[in-house]
Design a protein around this motif. Sequence first.
Motif, PDB file in Angstrom:
ATOM      1  N   GLY A  42      -4.818   3.887  -2.877  1.00  0.00           N
ATOM      2  CA  GLY A  42      -3.869   4.431  -1.923  1.00  0.00           C
ATOM      3  C   GLY A  42      -2.524   3.746  -2.037  1.00  0.00           C
ATOM      4  O   GLY A  42      -2.375   2.734  -2.727  1.00  0.00           O
ATOM      5  N   SER A  43      -1.538   4.314  -1.343  1.00  0.00           N
ATOM      6  CA  SER A  43      -0.197   3.760  -1.411  1.00  0.00           C
ATOM      7  C   SER A  43       0.626   4.247  -0.229  1.00  0.00           C
ATOM      8  O   SER A  43       0.235   5.176   0.484  1.00  0.00           O
ATOM      9  N   CYS A  44       1.785   3.624  -0.083  1.00  0.00           N
ATOM     10  CA  CYS A  44       2.778   4.126   0.864  1.00  0.00           C
ATOM     11  C   CYS A  44       3.507   5.289   0.183  1.00  0.00           C
ATOM     12  O   CYS A  44       3.203   5.646  -0.959  1.00  0.00           O
ATOM     13  N   HIS A  45       4.488   5.862   0.835  1.00  0.00           N
ATOM     14  CA  HIS A  45       5.196   7.024   0.289  1.00  0.00           C
ATOM     15  C   HIS A  45       5.996   6.683  -0.960  1.00  0.00           C
ATOM     16  O   HIS A  45       5.984   7.427  -1.945  1.00  0.00           O
ATOM     17  N   CYS A  46       6.704   5.546  -0.942  1.00  0.00           N
ATOM     18  CA  CYS A  46       7.567   5.200  -2.079  1.00  0.00           C
ATOM     19  C   CYS A  46       6.809   4.511  -3.209  1.00  0.00           C
ATOM     20  O   CYS A  46       7.343   4.344  -4.299  1.00  0.00           O
ATOM     21  N   GLY A  47       5.561   4.119  -2.971  1.00  0.00           N
ATOM     22  CA  GLY A  47       4.737   3.498  -4.012  1.00  0.00           C
ATOM     23  C   GLY A  47       4.894   1.996  -4.138  1.00  0.00           C
ATOM     24  O   GLY A  47       4.241   1.385  -4.986  1.00  0.00           O
ATOM     25  N   ALA A  48       5.715   1.378  -3.307  1.00  0.00           N
ATOM     26  CA  ALA A  48       5.893  -0.079  -3.379  1.00  0.00           C
ATOM     27  C   ALA A  48       4.607  -0.805  -2.991  1.00  0.00           C
ATOM     28  O   ALA A  48       4.278  -1.845  -3.550  1.00  0.00           O
ATOM     29  N   VAL A  49       3.874  -0.269  -2.029  1.00  0.00           N
ATOM     30  CA  VAL A  49       2.614  -0.859  -1.571  1.00  0.00           C
ATOM     31  C   VAL A  49       1.473  -0.020  -2.127  1.00  0.00           C
ATOM     32  O   VAL A  49       1.419   1.196  -1.924  1.00  0.00           O
ATOM     33  N   ARG A  50       0.581  -0.705  -2.855  1.00  0.00           N
ATOM     34  CA  ARG A  50      -0.575  -0.018  -3.433  1.00  0.00           C
ATOM     35  C   ARG A  50      -1.828  -0.832  -3.180  1.00  0.00           C
ATOM     36  O   ARG A  50      -1.780  -2.062  -3.188  1.00  0.00           O
ATOM     37  N   PHE A  51      -2.938  -0.155  -2.972  1.00  0.00           N
ATOM     38  CA  PHE A  51      -4.190  -0.848  -2.686  1.00  0.00           C
ATOM     39  C   PHE A  51      -5.369  -0.081  -3.270  1.00  0.00           C
ATOM     40  O   PHE A  51      -5.254   1.081  -3.659  1.00  0.00           O
ATOM     41  N   ALA A  52      -6.504  -0.760  -3.317  1.00  0.00           N
ATOM     42  CA  ALA A  52      -7.786  -0.141  -3.663  1.00  0.00           C
ATOM     43  C   ALA A  52      -8.771  -0.573  -2.587  1.00  0.00           C
ATOM     44  O   ALA A  52      -8.695  -1.693  -2.073  1.00  0.00           O
ATOM     45  N   ALA A  53      -9.688   0.311  -2.242  1.00  0.00           N
ATOM     46  CA  ALA A  53     -10.681  -0.009  -1.221  1.00  0.00           C
ATOM     47  C   ALA A  53     -11.962   0.763  -1.477  1.00  0.00           C
ATOM     48  O   ALA A  53     -11.924   1.903  -1.926  1.00  0.00           O
ATOM     49  N   GLU A  54     -13.096   0.103  -1.210  1.00  0.00           N
ATOM     50  CA  GLU A  54     -14.395   0.772  -1.279  1.00  0.00           C
ATOM     51  C   GLU A  54     -14.635   1.402   0.081  1.00  0.00           C
ATOM     52  O   GLU A  54     -14.790   0.701   1.077  1.00  0.00           O
ATOM     53  N   ILE A  55     -14.657   2.730   0.109  1.00  0.00           N
ATOM     54  CA  ILE A  55     -14.763   3.457   1.365  1.00  0.00           C
ATOM     55  C   ILE A  55     -15.881   4.491   1.272  1.00  0.00           C
ATOM     56  O   ILE A  55     -16.033   5.150   0.246  1.00  0.00           O
ATOM     57  N   ASP A  56     -16.608   4.637   2.358  1.00  0.00           N
ATOM     58  CA  ASP A  56     -17.591   5.701   2.470  1.00  0.00           C
ATOM     59  C   ASP A  56     -16.972   6.795   3.320  1.00  0.00           C
ATOM     60  O   ASP A  56     -16.940   6.699   4.555  1.00  0.00           O
ATOM     61  N   LEU A  57     -16.448   7.826   2.692  1.00  0.00           N
ATOM     62  CA  LEU A  57     -15.798   8.907   3.427  1.00  0.00           C
ATOM     63  C   LEU A  57     -16.787   9.845   4.102  1.00  0.00           C
ATOM     64  O   LEU A  57     -16.383  10.795   4.767  1.00  0.00           O
ATOM     65  N   THR A  58     -18.089   9.576   3.965  1.00  0.00           N
ATOM     66  CA  THR A  58     -19.068  10.323   4.740  1.00  0.00           C
ATOM     67  C   THR A  58     -19.383   9.609   6.048  1.00  0.00           C
ATOM     68  O   THR A  58     -20.065  10.162   6.905  1.00  0.00           O
ATOM     69  N   ALA A  59     -18.889   8.378   6.197  1.00  0.00           N
ATOM     70  CA  ALA A  59     -19.043   7.634   7.449  1.00  0.00           C
ATOM     71  C   ALA A  59     -17.929   8.044   8.410  1.00  0.00           C
ATOM     72  O   ALA A  59     -16.847   8.460   7.975  1.00  0.00           O
TER      73      ALA A  59
END
Length: 133
Positions: free
Chosen positions: A7-24
Amino acid sequence: MKKTYHGSCHCGAVRFAAEIDLTAPSLRCNCSYCLKVRCWASQVPPTAFHLLAGEADLNAYRFGAGRERHYFCRHCGVRPFGHGDSARSGPFIGISVNCLDDASVAELAQVPITFIDGRHDEWDTPPQETRHL
């Protein structure tokens, strides 16, 4: 099922990765802050979150008891994630679901939502009205 999303902010300066369960269940709250920013968050433990870029580009906002830090990009203003420590669930990172760059529209449409009455500190009870959240 947990999956690594980026994921990221709109301008792309902040970027991240996360392990997420989108069924939760994800969360939508009606507290004064979440209501104004239309927060839609998926909570993960801090160990499931990795900031990839932009630490120096983040500012934090706290209010009320100050238990949560709501981070936003100082360039574009987007809030990609926040950090908190809840008596109910312990330390967490609240990922802004709408900031996930590689979640498909179909995946996002299926994310279950739990509504929280933060306005009245009733964290285990949904508010009476949720259509505006």
